[in-house]
Motif scaffolding. Structure first.
Motif, PDB file in Angstrom:
ATOM      1  N   ILE A  86       5.069  10.461   4.477  1.00  0.00           N
ATOM      2  CA  ILE A  86       6.274  10.910   5.188  1.00  0.00           C
ATOM      3  C   ILE A  86       6.610   9.916   6.310  1.00  0.00           C
ATOM      4  CG2 ILE A  86       7.279  12.761   6.587  1.00  0.00           C
ATOM      5  CD1 ILE A  86       5.487  14.718   5.031  1.00  0.00           C
ATOM      6  N   ALA A  87       5.559   9.436   6.967  1.00  0.00           N
ATOM      7  CA  ALA A  87       5.786   8.444   8.032  1.00  0.00           C
ATOM      8  C   ALA A  87       6.448   7.192   7.462  1.00  0.00           C
ATOM      9  CB  ALA A  87       4.461   8.092   8.702  1.00  0.00           C
ATOM     10  N   GLU A  88       6.038   6.797   6.246  1.00  0.00           N
ATOM     11  CA  GLU A  88       6.664   5.633   5.591  1.00  0.00           C
ATOM     12  C   GLU A  88       8.132   5.914   5.279  1.00  0.00           C
ATOM     13  OE1 GLU A  88       5.728   2.647   4.812  1.00  0.00           O
ATOM     14  OE2 GLU A  88       3.561   2.655   5.191  1.00  0.00           O
ATOM     15  N   VAL A  89       8.366   7.092   4.745  1.00  0.00           N
ATOM     16  CA  VAL A  89       9.746   7.459   4.373  1.00  0.00           C
ATOM     17  C   VAL A  89      10.636   7.499   5.608  1.00  0.00           C
ATOM     18  CG1 VAL A  89      11.188   9.314   3.453  1.00  0.00           C
ATOM     19  CG2 VAL A  89       9.048   8.735   2.315  1.00  0.00           C
TER      20      VAL A  89
ATOM     21  N   ASP B  18      10.056   6.106   8.446  1.00  0.00           N
ATOM     22  CA  ASP B  18       9.947   4.891   9.261  1.00  0.00           C
ATOM     23  C   ASP B  18       9.557   5.236  10.707  1.00  0.00           C
ATOM     24  OD1 ASP B  18       9.945   2.200   9.706  1.00  0.00           O
ATOM     25  OD2 ASP B  18      12.079   2.069  10.202  1.00  0.00           O
ATOM     26  N   CYS B  19       8.503   6.024  10.799  1.00  0.00           N
ATOM     27  CA  CYS B  19       8.000   6.397  12.131  1.00  0.00           C
ATOM     28  C   CYS B  19       6.486   6.567  12.037  1.00  0.00           C
ATOM     29  CB  CYS B  19       8.676   7.682  12.607  1.00  0.00           C
ATOM     30  SG  CYS B  19       8.284   9.118  11.598  1.00  0.00           S
ATOM     31  N   SER B  20       5.870   6.922  13.146  1.00  0.00           N
ATOM     32  CA  SER B  20       4.409   7.074  13.141  1.00  0.00           C
ATOM     33  C   SER B  20       4.025   8.446  12.590  1.00  0.00           C
ATOM     34  CB  SER B  20       3.877   6.915  14.560  1.00  0.00           C
ATOM     35  OG  SER B  20       4.311   8.013  15.345  1.00  0.00           O
ATOM     36  N   GLU B  21       2.744   8.564  12.210  1.00  0.00           N
ATOM     37  CA  GLU B  21       2.263   9.857  11.730  1.00  0.00           C
ATOM     38  C   GLU B  21       2.323  10.895  12.839  1.00  0.00           C
ATOM     39  OE1 GLU B  21      -1.309  10.150   9.339  1.00  0.00           O
ATOM     40  OE2 GLU B  21      -1.100   8.040   8.778  1.00  0.00           O
ATOM     41  N   GLY B  22       2.089  10.446  14.068  1.00  0.00           N
ATOM     42  CA  GLY B  22       2.162  11.357  15.202  1.00  0.00           C
ATOM     43  C   GLY B  22       3.550  11.959  15.339  1.00  0.00           C
ATOM     44  N   THR B  23       4.547  11.123  15.156  1.00  0.00           N
ATOM     45  CA  THR B  23       5.936  11.613  15.227  1.00  0.00           C
ATOM     46  C   THR B  23       6.207  12.608  14.102  1.00  0.00           C
ATOM     47  OG1 THR B  23       6.566   9.484  16.145  1.00  0.00           O
ATOM     48  CG2 THR B  23       8.344  10.877  15.327  1.00  0.00           C
ATOM     49  N   VAL B  24       5.651  12.315  12.945  1.00  0.00           N
ATOM     50  CA  VAL B  24       5.824  13.233  11.808  1.00  0.00           C
ATOM     51  C   VAL B  24       5.215  14.590  12.136  1.00  0.00           C
ATOM     52  CG1 VAL B  24       5.149  13.690   9.415  1.00  0.00           C
ATOM     53  CG2 VAL B  24       5.901  11.406  10.081  1.00  0.00           C
TER      54      VAL B  24
ATOM     55  N   GLY C 197       0.798  -1.222   0.000  1.00  0.00           N
ATOM     56  CA  GLY C 197       0.000   0.000   0.000  1.00  0.00           C
ATOM     57  C   GLY C 197       0.827   1.266   0.000  1.00  0.00           C
ATOM     58  N   VAL C 198       2.104   1.149  -0.324  1.00  0.00           N
ATOM     59  CA  VAL C 198       2.972   2.330  -0.371  1.00  0.00           C
ATOM     60  C   VAL C 198       3.133   2.762  -1.826  1.00  0.00           C
ATOM     61  CG1 VAL C 198       5.277   3.212   0.153  1.00  0.00           C
ATOM     62  CG2 VAL C 198       4.210   1.533   1.659  1.00  0.00           C
ATOM     63  N   LYS C 199       3.017   4.069  -2.036  1.00  0.00           N
ATOM     64  CA  LYS C 199       3.198   4.581  -3.404  1.00  0.00           C
ATOM     65  C   LYS C 199       4.662   4.390  -3.820  1.00  0.00           C
ATOM     66  CE  LYS C 199      -0.127   8.327  -2.899  1.00  0.00           C
ATOM     67  NZ  LYS C 199      -0.233   9.786  -2.684  1.00  0.00           N
TER      68      LYS C 199
END
Lengths: 194, 232
Positions: free
Chosen positions: A161-164, A166-172, A69-71
């Motif tokens: 960005i979270a995928e790039v 390698d962290c959670s969306e919250g961290t982003v 599911g990653v672009k």
């Protein structure tokens, strides 16, 4: 901007037309991210760095899994992030090594402090807003800087960005917010107040 | 402090500056345009990179395993290659285990020996026709017991013995045509000659691209055909 999976499949199969399509579509955002993240001190190397990234992408193209599911674009930016971090890591090692070998006692720690690679007198002479933004960006931590560049310049969504990173969306969100606040402070003279 | 709490505090510190204001000036930090040759250069590097890592051939693993097995068996590489390329195996004296090994060896290098197949097939067909002629013409004859000493074995066909094999067959076939196929010599009754035996092994397995041929002819038959043993 994302690349169709069919194009990726053709590139995996060795279709040079598909390879060209991928490079043509992605080289500008990749180069811009490299340039903004690493700063102008790497401008002469930015195209070489971008080529290295594309080579890494194409060497592992068959590992791209669309079912995750990653672009594809997001997947490529993970290479950009990792490679840029590696470049800075190597640069730091070299700089540290040069400092330890410096025998005339000259303080060159400015290179580490502002990350721009420019001497203080150059900074005083610099009045161009773009250069001030670059300096402000360079003052951010690597993680914050990359998050900010991907979000504000490349318009990636938080999940990508979270995928790039390698962290959670919250961290982003947290990094993005702190980056903005730091930049507002650094660039306050240029910003309109309400 | 949670994320929202920190945000509120940060907003308080820079409360007069909005995100929109920051975004408005971000465009001032432009980046240099990529060079015109960047895409072409990158593609060239990608192509060079792809070509610099040649993929191994399909039978690479098989060849390595074969070479390793041969080395362990203490066989020189040249003999091994000769043996692999020579599809004729003395099946009559071969144990099941040996036969299995031979077939495996032959099968593994099958692609490379595909060019030998048409010649081997033609010779097998020729030998089969010859055998059929013998059996049709001498159906009532009693079979003879053959000893190993009296057998002509073409074991290194076709790489080294193909000429010899063809010469031997032609010698025999000439005599068969003239003397054996129902044409007895004047005044002769019953079987004119001891029955020659030309035996073929079982049909080639699909694993074996080239046929295996073994020619069995006893000395007495040859002599009665007027062929000296030494001629073969």
């Amino acid at each position: 901007m994302d690349i169709p999976y069919e194009t990726v499949e053709r590139a995996v199969a060795g279709d040079q037309g598909a390879c060209r399509e991928i490079v043509e579509k992605l080289h500008r955002p990749v180069l811009a991210t490299i340039h903004r993240f690493l700063g102008r001190r790497f401008s002469e190397d930015s195209e070489d760095i971008a080529q290295e990234i594309f080579l890494k992408v194409f060497r592992t193209l068959d590992r791209f899994d669309k079912d995750r599911g990653v672009k594809f674009t997001t997947w490529v930016f993970t290479f950009v992030r990792n490679h840029c971090f590696d470049v800075l890591k190597k640069k730091r090692l070299r700089t540290t090594s040069l400092q330890s070998e410096n025998e005339d006692g000259e303080d060159k720690s400015w290179e580490l402090e502002d990350g721009s690679g420019r001497r203080p007198e150059e900074l005083v002479e610099s009045t161009e807003l773009g250069q001030q933004i670059e300096l402000a960006l360079a003052s951010l931590g690597e993680e914050q800087r990359m998050v900010f560049v991907l979000r504000e310049y490349e318009q990636l969504d938080l999940r990508s960005i979270a995928e790039v990173m390698d962290c959670s969306e919250g961290t982003v969100k947290s990094r993005l917010h702190r980056a903005k606040e730091a930049l507002k402070q650094k660039l306050q003279p240029y910003l309109r107040t309400s | 402090m949670n994320e929202n709490g920190r945000e509120r505090q940060d907003d308080a510190s820079t409360g007069t500056i909005s995100d929109e204001s920051l975004r408005a000036i971000l465009g001032s930090y432009s980046v240099v345009e990529p060079s015109q040759d960047f895409v072409a250069d990158t593609l060239l590097r990608i192509q060079m990179d792809q070509h610099s890592i040649p993929r191994p051939s399909e039978d690479f693993v098989d060849r390595v395993v074969c070479a390793w097995a041969d080395e362990q068996a203490g066989r020189p590489q040249t003999e091994v290659l000769s043996e692999v390329l020579v599809p004729v195996v003395p099946f009559a004296r071969q144990s099941g285990q040996e036969l299995s090994l031979s077939r495996t060896e032959l099968g593994l290098a099958g692609q490379r020996r595909a060019s030998l197949f048409p010649m081997a097939l033609a010779l097998v067909g020729f030998a089969a026709a010859l055998a059929l002629a013998f059996f049709v013409g001498r159906q009532s004859a009693s079979s003879s017991v053959l000893s190993d000493e009296n057998l002509v074995r073409i074991e290194d066909f076709p790489s080294r013995g193909s000429n010899r094999f063809a010469r031997s067959l032609s010698l025999i076939v000439d005599r068969v045509d003239n003397d054996l196929l129902g044409n007895q010599r004047p005044g002769q009754t019953g079987p004119a000659y001891p029955r020659p035996v030309l035996s073929l092994p079982a049909p080639p397995s699909s694993l074996i691209p080239s046929a295996a041929v073994e020619l069995h002819v006893d000395r007495a038959t040859l002599e009665s055909l007027g062929i000296a043993w030494e001629q073969l």
